[in-house]
Every structure is written in structure tokens, then in C-alpha cells.
Design a protein around this motif. Structure first.
Motif, short mmCIF file in Angstrom:
data_model
loop_
_atom_site.label_atom_id
_atom_site.label_comp_id
_atom_site.label_asym_id
_atom_site.label_seq_id
_atom_site.Cartn_x
_atom_site.Cartn_y
_atom_site.Cartn_z
N TRP A 1 41.90 5.76 93.98
CA TRP A 1 41.76 6.77 93.29
C TRP A 1 40.63 7.74 93.43
O TRP A 1 39.92 8.14 93.79
N ARG A 2 40.97 9.22 92.44
CA ARG A 2 40.26 10.35 93.04
C ARG A 2 39.80 11.17 91.83
O ARG A 2 40.90 11.69 91.37
N GLU B 1 39.52 15.03 89.80
CA GLU B 1 39.32 16.28 90.66
C GLU B 1 38.57 17.19 90.00
O GLU B 1 38.48 16.92 88.44
N TYR C 1 44.81 11.37 83.86
CA TYR C 1 45.08 10.71 84.58
C TYR C 1 46.60 11.47 84.35
O TYR C 1 47.31 12.30 84.49
N GLY D 1 45.92 15.16 84.57
CA GLY D 1 45.44 16.08 86.05
C GLY D 1 43.72 15.73 86.68
O GLY D 1 43.83 16.37 87.52
N THR E 1 44.27 11.42 90.41
CA THR E 1 44.95 11.06 91.07
C THR E 1 44.92 10.52 92.45
O THR E 1 43.96 9.47 92.28
N TYR E 2 45.79 9.17 92.34
CA TYR E 2 46.09 8.03 93.05
C TYR E 2 46.91 7.68 93.70
O TYR E 2 47.69 8.77 94.25
N SER E 3 46.34 6.72 94.89
CA SER E 3 46.41 6.97 96.36
C SER E 3 47.29 5.18 97.12
O SER E 3 46.48 4.51 96.03
N ASN F 1 47.64 2.21 90.84
CA ASN F 1 48.18 3.38 89.40
C ASN F 1 46.71 2.27 88.55
O ASN F 1 45.96 1.66 88.52
#
Length: 114
Positions: free
Chosen positions: A2-3, A5, A61, A64, A67-69, A73
Motif C-alpha cells: 500500500w502507498r 498518497e 482509502y 484516495g 492505494t493498494y497493490s 486490500n
């Protein structure tokens, strides 16, 4: 996985530093200094902090800011938060340190970083 932002007020480095040096240490301090001795109260305390962390992450989340990658989740975050708060209060470092290291490898392998 996860990041965080950035937004108009703070850039990516600032967001990461804010979380790394302020938010996480302060919440860990609050969590540990108020940890109850009675077992059922400890379970409630852990559940409260898991709900706080997952609630804040869910809002972030939805807005915004997170963000997940790699398949991560909110459900994985819930699992991780439970695990993290259980390990954070552990009073036997002989067991908690190796378990934490194994957990790190579990997440790295599961989500394709190793």
C-alpha cells in the motif's frame, strides 16, 4: 503493498515521514502505556486499536489517500493490524522477535516481493 498518497499540503516524502516518525510511534506509545493487565480488558483494548487503525485506513482509502497493490486490500490490513497489535504487546521478546521475522517473510512471499 500500500502507498500513502500526497495531497496539496504535503508531498509524498512528508506523508511518509509524518507517519513513520509521528503517527506510528505515538499510537504505539498510547497503545502500550494503556495496556490493561486483565485478559478480557486486554482483548477489548486490542480490538479497539485494530478498529481505529482499520477505520482510519478505510477512510483514507475511500478518500484516495491510500492505494493498494500486489493484491493487498483492506481485509489484509485488518489481518495485519490484528497480528501487529497482538505482537506489539507481547512481553516475551524471545518469542515475539522470531515470530515477527517469520511474519515479515510470510507477507513478502505471499505478495510477490521475494
Amino acid at each position: 503493498m500500500w502507498r500513502l498518497e500526497p495531497d496539496q499540503l504535503i508531498n509524498y516524502t512528508g506523508v511518509v515521514m509524518l507517519h513513520t516518525f509521528c503517527i506510528y510511534p505515538l499510537t504505539a506509545f498510547l497503545y502500550l502505556t494503556r495496556f490493561p493487565e486483565v485478559e478480557w480488558k486486554a482483548a477489548v483494548h486490542i480490538a479497539k486499536w485494530v478498529l481505529i487503525y482499520i477505520g482510519v485506513e478505510w477512510v483514507g482509502y475511500r478518500l484516495g489517500y491510500i492505494t493498494y497493490s500486489h493484491g493487498w486490500n483492506c481485509w489484509w490490513s485488518l489481518f495485519f493490524d490484528v497480528h501487529m497489535f497482538l505482537m506489539l504487546h507481547h512481553t516475551k521478546p524471545v518469542w515475539s522477535i522470531p515470530m515477527t521475522i517469520l511474519s515479515i517473510f510470510f507477507y513478502l512471499i505471499l505478495f510477490g516481493y521475494l
